[in-house]
Design a protein around this motif. Structure first.
Motif, PDB file in Angstrom:
ATOM      1  N   PHE A  25       0.838  -1.208   0.000  1.00 12.77           N
ATOM      2  CA  PHE A  25       0.000   0.000   0.000  1.00 12.77           C
ATOM      3  C   PHE A  25       0.871   1.256   0.000  1.00 12.77           C
ATOM      4  O   PHE A  25       0.563   2.240  -0.688  1.00 12.77           O
ATOM      5  N   SER A  26       1.946   1.228   0.784  1.00 11.29           N
ATOM      6  CA  SER A  26       2.840   2.377   0.841  1.00 11.29           C
ATOM      7  C   SER A  26       3.531   2.608  -0.501  1.00 11.29           C
ATOM      8  O   SER A  26       3.781   3.752  -0.891  1.00 11.29           O
ATOM      9  N   TYR A  27       3.821   1.535  -1.224  1.00  6.13           N
ATOM     10  CA  TYR A  27       4.465   1.669  -2.534  1.00  6.13           C
ATOM     11  C   TYR A  27       3.526   2.361  -3.519  1.00  6.13           C
ATOM     12  O   TYR A  27       3.964   3.125  -4.381  1.00  6.13           O
ATOM     13  N   VAL A  28       2.225   2.094  -3.375  1.00  2.00           N
ATOM     14  CA  VAL A  28       1.229   2.756  -4.241  1.00  2.00           C
ATOM     15  C   VAL A  28       1.195   4.257  -3.963  1.00  2.00           C
ATOM     16  O   VAL A  28       1.055   5.065  -4.891  1.00  2.00           O
ATOM     17  N   ALA A  29       1.326   4.623  -2.696  1.00  2.36           N
ATOM     18  CA  ALA A  29       1.317   6.040  -2.295  1.00  2.36           C
ATOM     19  C   ALA A  29       2.543   6.280  -1.421  1.00  2.36           C
ATOM     20  O   ALA A  29       2.456   6.218  -0.195  1.00  2.36           O
ATOM     21  N   PRO A  30       3.720   6.530  -2.008  1.00  2.00           N
ATOM     22  CA  PRO A  30       4.968   6.666  -1.238  1.00  2.00           C
ATOM     23  C   PRO A  30       4.877   7.712  -0.137  1.00  2.00           C
ATOM     24  O   PRO A  30       4.083   8.665  -0.223  1.00  2.00           O
ATOM     25  N   PRO A  31       5.679   7.556   0.896  1.00  2.16           N
ATOM     26  CA  PRO A  31       5.566   8.397   2.093  1.00  2.16           C
ATOM     27  C   PRO A  31       6.191   9.773   1.927  1.00  2.16           C
ATOM     28  O   PRO A  31       6.865  10.058   0.930  1.00  2.16           O
ATOM     29  N   ALA A  32       5.957  10.587   2.946  1.00  4.40           N
ATOM     30  CA  ALA A  32       6.717  11.829   3.091  1.00  4.40           C
ATOM     31  C   ALA A  32       8.063  11.464   3.706  1.00  4.40           C
ATOM     32  O   ALA A  32       8.385  10.285   3.883  1.00  4.40           O
ATOM     33  N   ILE A  33       8.847  12.455   4.080  1.00  4.89           N
ATOM     34  CA  ILE A  33      10.182  12.182   4.600  1.00  4.89           C
ATOM     35  C   ILE A  33      10.487  13.142   5.740  1.00  4.89           C
ATOM     36  O   ILE A  33      10.135  14.324   5.684  1.00  4.89           O
ATOM     37  N   PHE A  34      11.099  12.618   6.797  1.00  8.80           N
ATOM     38  CA  PHE A  34      11.494  13.453   7.914  1.00  8.80           C
ATOM     39  C   PHE A  34      12.688  14.335   7.514  1.00  8.80           C
ATOM     40  O   PHE A  34      13.414  14.027   6.567  1.00  8.80           O
ATOM     41  N   PRO A  35      12.925  15.438   8.245  1.00  7.77           N
ATOM     42  CA  PRO A  35      14.019  16.349   7.883  1.00  7.77           C
ATOM     43  C   PRO A  35      15.399  15.680   7.865  1.00  7.77           C
ATOM     44  O   PRO A  35      16.202  15.959   6.976  1.00  7.77           O
ATOM     45  N   ASP A  36      15.681  14.826   8.860  1.00  9.51           N
ATOM     46  CA  ASP A  36      17.021  14.227   8.921  1.00  9.51           C
ATOM     47  C   ASP A  36      17.381  13.465   7.653  1.00  9.51           C
ATOM     48  O   ASP A  36      18.416  13.742   7.022  1.00  9.51           O
ATOM     49  N   PRO A  37      16.576  12.477   7.222  1.00 12.04           N
ATOM     50  CA  PRO A  37      16.927  11.798   5.973  1.00 12.04           C
ATOM     51  C   PRO A  37      16.795  12.677   4.736  1.00 12.04           C
ATOM     52  O   PRO A  37      17.372  12.347   3.693  1.00 12.04           O
ATOM     53  N   SER A  38      16.061  13.796   4.847  1.00  7.65           N
ATOM     54  CA  SER A  38      16.007  14.725   3.711  1.00  7.65           C
ATOM     55  C   SER A  38      17.399  15.225   3.376  1.00  7.65           C
ATOM     56  O   SER A  38      17.765  15.351   2.197  1.00  7.65           O
ATOM     57  N   TRP A  39      18.193  15.529   4.420  1.00 11.87           N
ATOM     58  CA  TRP A  39      19.564  15.970   4.175  1.00 11.87           C
ATOM     59  C   TRP A  39      20.399  14.849   3.581  1.00 11.87           C
ATOM     60  O   TRP A  39      21.236  15.074   2.696  1.00 11.87           O
ATOM     61  N   GLY A  40      20.167  13.638   4.039  1.00 13.41           N
ATOM     62  CA  GLY A  40      20.870  12.500   3.443  1.00 13.41           C
ATOM     63  C   GLY A  40      20.514  12.321   1.980  1.00 13.41           C
ATOM     64  O   GLY A  40      21.388  12.061   1.141  1.00 13.41           O
ATOM     65  N   PHE A  41      19.238  12.493   1.665  1.00 16.18           N
ATOM     66  CA  PHE A  41      18.826  12.372   0.272  1.00 16.18           C
ATOM     67  C   PHE A  41      19.376  13.512  -0.576  1.00 16.18           C
ATOM     68  O   PHE A  41      19.552  13.346  -1.785  1.00 16.18           O
ATOM     69  N   GLN A  42      19.624  14.674   0.041  1.00 15.32           N
ATOM     70  CA  GLN A  42      20.297  15.737  -0.698  1.00 15.32           C
ATOM     71  C   GLN A  42      21.722  15.315  -1.072  1.00 15.32           C
ATOM     72  O   GLN A  42      22.205  15.641  -2.165  1.00 15.32           O
ATOM     73  N   VAL A  43      22.379  14.598  -0.180  1.00  9.30           N
ATOM     74  CA  VAL A  43      23.702  14.062  -0.500  1.00  9.30           C
ATOM     75  C   VAL A  43      23.588  13.065  -1.647  1.00  9.30           C
ATOM     76  O   VAL A  43      24.413  13.054  -2.570  1.00  9.30           O
ATOM     77  N   MET A  44      22.571  12.195  -1.587  1.00 10.55           N
ATOM     78  CA  MET A  44      22.345  11.243  -2.675  1.00 10.55           C
ATOM     79  C   MET A  44      22.146  11.983  -3.997  1.00 10.55           C
ATOM     80  O   MET A  44      22.675  11.589  -5.042  1.00 10.55           O
ATOM     81  N   ARG A  45      21.378  13.063  -3.952  1.00  9.19           N
ATOM     82  CA  ARG A  45      21.162  13.873  -5.152  1.00  9.19           C
ATOM     83  C   ARG A  45      22.474  14.442  -5.660  1.00  9.19           C
ATOM     84  O   ARG A  45      22.729  14.448  -6.878  1.00  9.19           O
ATOM     85  N   SER A  46      23.325  14.932  -4.743  1.00 10.63           N
ATOM     86  CA  SER A  46      24.624  15.475  -5.135  1.00 10.63           C
ATOM     87  C   SER A  46      25.496  14.395  -5.775  1.00 10.63           C
ATOM     88  O   SER A  46      26.180  14.643  -6.774  1.00 10.63           O
ATOM     89  N   MET A  47      25.462  13.191  -5.205  1.00 16.67           N
ATOM     90  CA  MET A  47      26.245  12.091  -5.770  1.00 16.67           C
ATOM     91  C   MET A  47      25.724  11.699  -7.143  1.00 16.67           C
ATOM     92  O   MET A  47      26.508  11.377  -8.052  1.00 16.67           O
ATOM     93  N   GLU A  48      24.406  11.714  -7.329  1.00 18.67           N
ATOM     94  CA  GLU A  48      23.830  11.399  -8.633  1.00 18.67           C
ATOM     95  C   GLU A  48      24.240  12.427  -9.685  1.00 18.67           C
ATOM     96  O   GLU A  48      24.341  12.100 -10.876  1.00 18.67           O
ATOM     97  N   MET A  49      24.497  13.657  -9.241  1.00 16.84           N
ATOM     98  CA  MET A  49      24.877  14.725 -10.171  1.00 16.84           C
ATOM     99  C   MET A  49      26.395  14.856 -10.310  1.00 16.84           C
ATOM    100  O   MET A  49      26.888  15.851 -10.845  1.00 16.84           O
TER     101      MET A  49
END
Length: 524
Positions: A25-49
């Motif tokens: 069910f969660s895969y059908v409607a993916p979740p929001a994200i807490f601030p802490d992992p948001s910064w981690g995902f920004q790092v992931m975005r930087s690595m992807e770029m």
């Protein structure tokens, strides 16, 4: 016995099935994200770029035309690296990668705790019931509504780590390797695992040493564990923590002693193990506002602390498994001492039950053991408590899922965005697709994840009547179009005007207000 074992595996199987179905069910409607992992995902975005490992790349405040790179040490890397792995292997969006990570970690964690509870002495049936009780609590399903990064990774790791701590009976090459690698894997999942790591190894040391006062053997075993422990911690510090700040290095400077300083850690078994902190929406720390005033918060904490201490004493006194008693004593005492000290020193650690999750989890099988041997009336009362916790969890998850499915704003990441509406999101995505040299600025760490073709800045949010330093927010220079998205209430107290002045290289901002809730300020 065979019948009980079959029942135990049936309960475990149903628990795993419910976890998997919720993940679908969660895969059908993916979740929001807490601030802490948001910064981690920004790092992931930087690595992807094209950025380096664990590097957060963003426009420089000294010259916005240039980039600056920061090694992110505030949070452990696993919160974004594991989703990055699934995203790369399965070619899914960031939101779907977060869901896959949560499902994987929850299933792995349940199996780990089931194996550990049996290892520590409990019957398969009681171990299965303990795992089922865990899945009925809000914290278990939160990752399906709000991806919480290190929390769900720690759950996956914790049961297996504790299993390893009590698996070895004597010093061996396998034990030394386990001690060395366990620290690295634990830190990979969550930086706060270091307290759990040390506590687990203390249990290991006591467990493999003779009960009699044979000091030579105790010293020998202690040194055998200490050497790989020191090497593991040294590696974490040299190659990671030494490169930047972290919560343990940040302090208000002064010492502060209040009622919550000691009662909150003492009450941790109930706060973290029986959803009290979740059910009260944050007894002490609540971003949406506390339910109780300070007086009643202190009274409730005093009662919870008293009951928690009584529960720990009862477990130690009546549960017959020596290894389990050792586990409960070491982790409870270590948690109370460490967090009381952290709160006194005002380290950057909040009064939240999630920080005490390990204590809450390890007391669950002991509590169920006591209930199973209590009078019928107590069993009935605990059954009603269990049902109440499960019902509140269902209501919370159903509400969050309905919001994520029907109301949430979504962009390129597929994450449910809470701090923007869909018209404003569509407008920004259109700007992002049309331009290649623009800069987008937000006051929420998750919104920048939607920008695929341009650079972005995350601005520290400014509260009402909060004094801030102009130099902390200033970005000098000029580099292509600038788009700043702010909530409409930033027009109050001049916060929007203040932030526009923080970009002195830009003048004559165009104001685009597609809805009443959000405003985009653009300048060429």
């Amino acid at each position: 016995m065979i019948k009980n074992n079959k029942l135990a595996h049936l309960i475990l199987g149903l628990t795993l099935l419910v976890t998997l179905i919720t993940g679908v069910f969660s895969y059908v409607a993916p979740p929001a994200i807490f601030p802490d992992p948001s910064w981690g995902f920004q790092v992931m975005r930087s690595m992807e770029m094209g950025g380096g490992f664990n590097q957060l790349v963003s426009p420089s405040q000294n010259n916005i035309a240039q980039n600056t790179s920061m090694f992110l040490t505030w949070w452990s890397p696993g919160q974004y690296l594991l989703p990055y792995l699934f995203k790369t292997l399965l070619h899914v969006s960031t939101g779907h990668a977060a869901v896959i990570t949560s499902v994987f970690c929850e299933l792995l964690g349940l199996l780990g705790f089931f194996a550990f509870f049996k290892k520590i002495g409990f019957t398969p049936l009681l171990a299965a019931c303990s795992v089922a009780f865990i899945t009925c609590q809000q914290f278990f399903f939160i990752p399906y509504s709000f991806y919480n990064g290190g929390e769900v990774l720690m759950f996956a790791y914790l049961g297996w780590f504790l299993y390893g701590c009590f698996h070895f009976k004597k010093v061996s090459a396998g034990m030394l390797l386990f001690v060395l690698v366990a620290g690295w894997l634990g830190f990979f999942s969550k930086s706060s695992m270091m307290l759990i790591y040390a506590s687990g190894l203390l249990c290991m040391w006591i467990n493999i040493s003779p009960p009699r006062k044979n000091y030579g053997v105790w010293i020998k075993n202690g040194l055998a564990i200490a050497i790989p422990f020191v090497l593991s911690v040294a590696g974490i510090y040299i190659f990671f923590l030494s490169k930047g700040a972290n919560p343990a290095s940040e302090s208000a400077g002064s010492w502060r002693v209040i009622w919550e300083t000691f009662t909150f850690p003492l009450a941790s078994p109930l706060l973290a193990g029986f959803s009290v902190d979740d059910l009260t929406k944050g007894l002490v720390y609540s971003p949406d506002g506390q339910i109780f005033n300070h007086f009643w918060t202190v009274v409730i904490l005093l009662l919870l602390a008293a009951v928690s201490v009584w529960l720990i004493i009862s477990i130690v006194k009546h549960v017959p498994y020596r290894q389990y008693k050792l586990l409960v004593i070491v982790f409870y005492v270590a948690s109370v001492l460490f967090f009381s000290y952290a709160f006194v020193r005002q380290l950057a650690i909040s009064y939240e039950g999630r920080h005490f999750r390990t204590v809450g989890l390890v007391v669950i099988p002991g509590t169920l053991y006591l209930i199973s041997r209590s009078k019928a009336v107590f069993k009935v009362l605990f059954g009603f408590l269990w049902l109440f916790i499960a019902y509140s969890t269902f209501i919370r998850i159903h509400s969050d899922y309905s919001y994520n499915k029907d109301e949430a704003t979504r962009g390129n990441s597929d994450l449910a965005q809470q701090f923007i509406d869909q018209p404003t999101m569509n407008y920004l995505l259109k700007l992002d697709s049309e331009q290649r040299n623009a800069i987008f600025a937000f006051v929420s760490a998750d919104l920048g994840l939607e920008i695929q073709h341009n650079r972005m800045i995350t601005i520290e949010p400014i509260g009402l009547n909060v004094k801030v330093k102009f130099e902390d927010y200033t970005y000098k220079g000029h580099a292509g179009p600038l788009h700043i998205m702010l909530p409409a209430d930033y027009e109050k107290n001049g916060r929007a005007k203040f932030l526009l002045k923080c970009f002195p290289g830009y003048k004559d901002f165009k104001v685009v207000k597609l809805t009443k809730d959000y405003t985009v300020y653009s300048a060429k």
